[in-house]
Design a protein around this motif. Structure first.
Motif, PDB file in Angstrom:
ATOM      1  N   ALA A  15       0.777  -1.105   0.012  1.00  0.00           N
ATOM      2  CA  ALA A  15      -0.084  -0.005   0.099  1.00  0.00           C
ATOM      3  C   ALA A  15       0.903   1.382  -0.021  1.00  0.00           C
ATOM      4  N   GLU A  16       2.002   1.503   0.868  1.00  0.00           N
ATOM      5  CA  GLU A  16       2.959   2.551   0.795  1.00  0.00           C
ATOM      6  C   GLU A  16       3.515   2.676  -0.398  1.00  0.00           C
ATOM      7  N   GLN A  17       4.036   1.749  -0.957  1.00  0.00           N
ATOM      8  CA  GLN A  17       4.678   1.965  -2.333  1.00  0.00           C
ATOM      9  C   GLN A  17       3.434   2.285  -3.537  1.00  0.00           C
ATOM     10  N   ARG A  18       2.358   1.754  -3.326  1.00  0.00           N
ATOM     11  CA  ARG A  18       1.202   2.252  -4.617  1.00  0.00           C
ATOM     12  C   ARG A  18       1.147   3.551  -4.285  1.00  0.00           C
ATOM     13  N   GLY A  19       1.018   4.156  -3.140  1.00  0.00           N
ATOM     14  CA  GLY A  19       0.731   5.428  -2.866  1.00  0.00           C
ATOM     15  C   GLY A  19       1.767   6.485  -3.249  1.00  0.00           C
ATOM     16  N   GLU A  20       3.086   6.008  -2.905  1.00  0.00           N
ATOM     17  CA  GLU A  20       4.125   6.658  -3.797  1.00  0.00           C
ATOM     18  C   GLU A  20       4.216   6.713  -5.177  1.00  0.00           C
ATOM     19  N   LEU A  21       3.788   5.713  -5.847  1.00  0.00           N
ATOM     20  CA  LEU A  21       3.760   5.548  -7.362  1.00  0.00           C
ATOM     21  C   LEU A  21       2.785   6.422  -7.844  1.00  0.00           C
ATOM     22  N   LEU A  22       1.653   6.611  -7.358  1.00  0.00           N
ATOM     23  CA  LEU A  22       0.533   7.203  -7.522  1.00  0.00           C
ATOM     24  C   LEU A  22       0.991   8.880  -7.877  1.00  0.00           C
ATOM     25  N   LEU A  23       1.459   9.268  -6.352  1.00  0.00           N
ATOM     26  CA  LEU A  23       2.098  10.490  -6.379  1.00  0.00           C
ATOM     27  C   LEU A  23       2.984  10.848  -7.574  1.00  0.00           C
ATOM     28  N   LEU A  24       3.811   9.870  -7.656  1.00  0.00           N
ATOM     29  CA  LEU A  24       5.143  10.179  -8.766  1.00  0.00           C
ATOM     30  C   LEU A  24       4.260  10.311 -10.123  1.00  0.00           C
ATOM     31  N   LEU A  25       3.289   9.237 -10.374  1.00  0.00           N
ATOM     32  CA  LEU A  25       2.458   9.376 -11.841  1.00  0.00           C
ATOM     33  C   LEU A  25       1.886  10.803 -11.870  1.00  0.00           C
ATOM     34  N   TYR A  26       1.372  11.490 -10.978  1.00  0.00           N
ATOM     35  CA  TYR A  26       0.618  12.623 -10.768  1.00  0.00           C
ATOM     36  C   TYR A  26       1.781  13.596 -11.071  1.00  0.00           C
ATOM     37  N   ARG A  27       2.942  13.656 -10.449  1.00  0.00           N
ATOM     38  CA  ARG A  27       3.902  14.798 -10.602  1.00  0.00           C
ATOM     39  C   ARG A  27       4.256  14.722 -12.198  1.00  0.00           C
ATOM     40  N   TYR A  28       4.631  13.514 -12.643  1.00  0.00           N
ATOM     41  CA  TYR A  28       4.920  13.308 -13.987  1.00  0.00           C
ATOM     42  C   TYR A  28       3.896  13.644 -15.024  1.00  0.00           C
ATOM     43  N   ALA A  29       2.755  13.335 -14.807  1.00  0.00           N
ATOM     44  CA  ALA A  29       1.667  13.796 -15.720  1.00  0.00           C
ATOM     45  C   ALA A  29       1.434  15.298 -15.892  1.00  0.00           C
ATOM     46  N   MET A  30       1.383  15.872 -14.651  1.00  0.00           N
ATOM     47  CA  MET A  30       1.355  17.201 -14.669  1.00  0.00           C
ATOM     48  C   MET A  30       2.524  18.136 -15.143  1.00  0.00           C
ATOM     49  N   ALA A  31       3.900  17.548 -15.254  1.00  0.00           N
ATOM     50  CA  ALA A  31       5.008  18.282 -15.668  1.00  0.00           C
ATOM     51  C   ALA A  31       4.934  18.166 -17.174  1.00  0.00           C
ATOM     52  N   ALA A  32       4.419  16.880 -17.708  1.00  0.00           N
ATOM     53  CA  ALA A  32       4.392  16.336 -19.184  1.00  0.00           C
ATOM     54  C   ALA A  32       3.260  17.276 -19.874  1.00  0.00           C
ATOM     55  N   ASP A  33       2.143  17.716 -19.317  1.00  0.00           N
ATOM     56  CA  ASP A  33       1.142  18.395 -19.700  1.00  0.00           C
ATOM     57  C   ASP A  33       1.727  19.833 -20.098  1.00  0.00           C
ATOM     58  N   LYS A  34       2.614  20.372 -19.173  1.00  0.00           N
ATOM     59  CA  LYS A  34       3.268  21.797 -19.439  1.00  0.00           C
ATOM     60  C   LYS A  34       4.155  21.736 -20.521  1.00  0.00           C
ATOM     61  N   ALA A  35       5.188  20.857 -20.459  1.00  0.00           N
ATOM     62  CA  ALA A  35       6.310  20.683 -21.504  1.00  0.00           C
ATOM     63  C   ALA A  35       6.846  19.311 -21.693  1.00  0.00           C
ATOM     64  N   PRO A  36       7.560  19.077 -22.480  1.00  0.00           N
ATOM     65  CA  PRO A  36       8.002  17.310 -22.674  1.00  0.00           C
ATOM     66  C   PRO A  36       8.868  17.240 -21.520  1.00  0.00           C
ATOM     67  N   THR A  37       8.459  16.038 -20.889  1.00  0.00           N
ATOM     68  CA  THR A  37       9.334  15.918 -19.535  1.00  0.00           C
ATOM     69  C   THR A  37      10.101  14.463 -19.776  1.00  0.00           C
ATOM     70  N   ASP A  38      11.116  14.122 -19.394  1.00  0.00           N
ATOM     71  CA  ASP A  38      11.411  12.912 -19.252  1.00  0.00           C
ATOM     72  C   ASP A  38      11.242  12.310 -18.033  1.00  0.00           C
ATOM     73  N   PRO A  39      10.578  11.139 -18.099  1.00  0.00           N
ATOM     74  CA  PRO A  39       9.999  10.279 -16.960  1.00  0.00           C
ATOM     75  C   PRO A  39      11.235   9.902 -15.769  1.00  0.00           C
ATOM     76  N   GLU A  40      12.267   9.878 -16.412  1.00  0.00           N
ATOM     77  CA  GLU A  40      13.720   9.583 -15.382  1.00  0.00           C
ATOM     78  C   GLU A  40      13.933  10.709 -14.585  1.00  0.00           C
ATOM     79  N   GLU A  41      13.545  12.058 -15.049  1.00  0.00           N
ATOM     80  CA  GLU A  41      13.973  13.280 -14.281  1.00  0.00           C
ATOM     81  C   GLU A  41      13.033  13.184 -12.792  1.00  0.00           C
TER      82      GLU A  41
END
Length: 130
Positions: A15-41
């Motif tokens: 459950a803890e890692q799923r929560g971390e994963l969800l937060l990371l995915l949201y951060r990536y999606a919001m960054a990618a919406d603004k400008a092309p973003t490398d997921p590794e960043e």
């Protein structure tokens, strides 16, 4: 967008890692919406993640990247179509006529529109009763 084929990858995390994963995915999606973003960043900003969470993130972030690119392309096409709809109709018609070589049709339309603006003659246009 959530894809069912990604479920086993996410369900294998606690459950803890799923929560971390969800937060990371949201951060990536919001960054990618603004400008092309490398997921590794985004991943580099969270060094404490376990390897299985990192792997799940990479799979899911790639899906987000692909879907975001498709959406941006679709959005661009919609905007171009909307801009074309805003052009004056006569301009679009002339452009179409030029591309189709319907010059004889447009000649008729021009003659018709010119004749309809001429002053009327004394002849009312009625038939002679004889």
């Amino acid at each position: 967008m959530l894809y069912f084929d990604n479920f086993p990858c996410v369900a294998a995390l606690d459950a803890e890692q799923r929560g971390e994963l969800l937060l990371l995915l949201y951060r990536y999606a919001m960054a990618a919406d603004k400008a092309p973003t490398d997921p590794e960043e985004v991943l580099r900003q969270h060094p404490g993640l376990r390897e299985e969470t990192r792997m799940a993130y990479r799979f899911l972030a790639e899906t987000i990247r692909r879907d975001t690119e498709k959406w941006k392309e679709k959005q661009r096409r919609y905007q171009e179509a909307a801009a074309r709809r805003q052009e004056p109709v006569s301009r679009r018609a002339l452009e179409r006529a030029d591309s189709r070589d319907d010059s004889d049709i447009w000649k008729y339309v021009r003659e018709f529109s010119t004749t309809s603006r001429l002053p009327k003659s004394d002849d009312s246009g009625t038939l002679d009763p004889r």
